[in-house]
Enzyme design. Structure first.
Site, PDB file in Angstrom:
ATOM      1  N   LYS A  66       0.806  -1.225   0.000  1.00  0.00           N
ATOM      2  CA  LYS A  66       0.000   0.000   0.000  1.00  0.00           C
ATOM      3  C   LYS A  66       0.843   1.281   0.000  1.00  0.00           C
ATOM      4  O   LYS A  66       0.458   2.271  -0.621  1.00  0.00           O
ATOM      5  CB  LYS A  66      -0.975   0.006   1.181  1.00  0.00           C
ATOM      6  N   ASP A 103      -9.976   2.897   2.185  1.00  0.00           N
ATOM      7  CA  ASP A 103     -10.136   2.108   3.425  1.00  0.00           C
ATOM      8  C   ASP A 103     -10.861   2.887   4.530  1.00  0.00           C
ATOM      9  O   ASP A 103     -11.804   2.395   5.136  1.00  0.00           O
ATOM     10  CB  ASP A 103      -8.769   1.665   3.961  1.00  0.00           C
TER      11      ASP A 103
END
Ligand code: ATR
Length: 276
Positions: A66, A103
């Site tokens: 990420k 997220d």
């Protein structure tokens, strides 16, 4: 031409994203498919170039890439910059690789889908100080929740995160446990409870106030020890399936312009994982 999308990670076999996105493509009559691609850290740069040259329209990024993917993208949005993490990439028409992070917003959407919009003055306790905690904290702040309080096994990490988030503070785990009744929303973001190797709880929610909302971002198992104990103490609990589904839905929306049916997906994944 049929479009294709992917999720890259290491490991990747366990990912439920392909089944979820394929179901949404089919429900929305979109001629596209979504595949899992195993990418090791040393192959990340070449994988990004290959995805683009092979005509992938967009992909999700999972552990451990990420943050590492950011230098290989052309543009990322502000929240991904703040979180230093990207979980969704879209290949724009001119070939630009655009990254964002869904997220944290996924967590807030799932919270509000389950409990409605909360009061903006709700006192929030975030347990943990890793990437997930950071994403959720920024998104909660953006959605006007707070004040935010962080607690973490390694307190220095919580201090560092708190320094970046205006108006937030940090307290040790013991204090968080003793003062847990002061919080209306408690978000468990550590990996504790995810599997047998990490069983247990990051702290005990025994002294919780009745009616506080307690969320755990873990969804497998569906109910961690922490959530079970929180429920027994009178908390309203939420597991991590909603966050997982909504982060995916926001990615799907970025790619297709359509926000897919999340409620049905949450039910279907819960059933698959053994819930009801
Ligand atoms: P993620 O990006 O998924 O949040 P991470 O960055 O590795 O993952 O963060 C993991 C979080 O779980 C951290 O808050 C970590 O605490 P430390 O900062 O002290 O490492 C927490 N964590 C992991 N294992 C733990 C354990 N056994 N007890 C308490 N906290 C733990």
């Amino acid at each position: 031409m049929k479009k294709w999308y992917a999720v890259i990670g290491d490991p990747i076999r366990q990912s439920m994203s392909p089944a979820m996105h394929d179901a949404w493509f089919s429900e929305n009559n979109i001629d596209a498919s979504y595949i899992p691609v195993h990418v090791t850290p040393e192959n990340l740069e070449s994988a990004v170039k290959s995805l683009k040259s092979l005509g992938c329209s967009g992909w999700n990024v999972t552990v451990p890439h990420k943050s590492a993917i950011i230098p290989f993208l052309d543009k990322i949005n502000d929240s991904a910059k703040k979180m230093n993490a990207v979980n969704t990439v879209k290949v724009l028409d001119d070939g630009t690789l655009f990254g964002m992070n869904t997220d944290g917003r996924g967590f807030v959407q799932s919270l509000e889908e389950m409990f409605g919009k909360r009061k903006s003055d709700s006192a929030v306790l975030v347990i943990g100080a890793g990437g997930a905690a950071s994403g959720i904290a920024y998104a909660l702040k953006e959605a006007c929740y707070g004040p935010l309080t962080f607690t973490n096994r390694t307190i220095e990490k919580a201090h560092r995160l708190s320094e970046d988030i205006e108006g937030s503070r940090t307290i040790p785990i013991g204090q968080a446990e003793a003062e847990i009744s002061k919080f209306n929303l408690i978000v468990q973001t550590t990996t504790v409870g995810m599997n047998h190797a990490q069983s247990g709880m990051p702290l005990s929610p025994a002294l919780l106030s009745d009616g506080s909302i307690v969320a755990d971002i873990i969804y497998n198992p569906l109910q961690t020890e922490f959530l079970k104990a929180a429920k027994e103490s009178g908390g309203l609990t939420m597991n991590g399936i909603g966050m997982f589904v909504h982060q995916g839905a926001l990615a799907f929306e970025l790619w297709t312009g359509i926000y897919p049916d999340t409620e049905k997906m949450i039910r279907s994944i819960s059933t698959k994982l053994g819930g009801n």
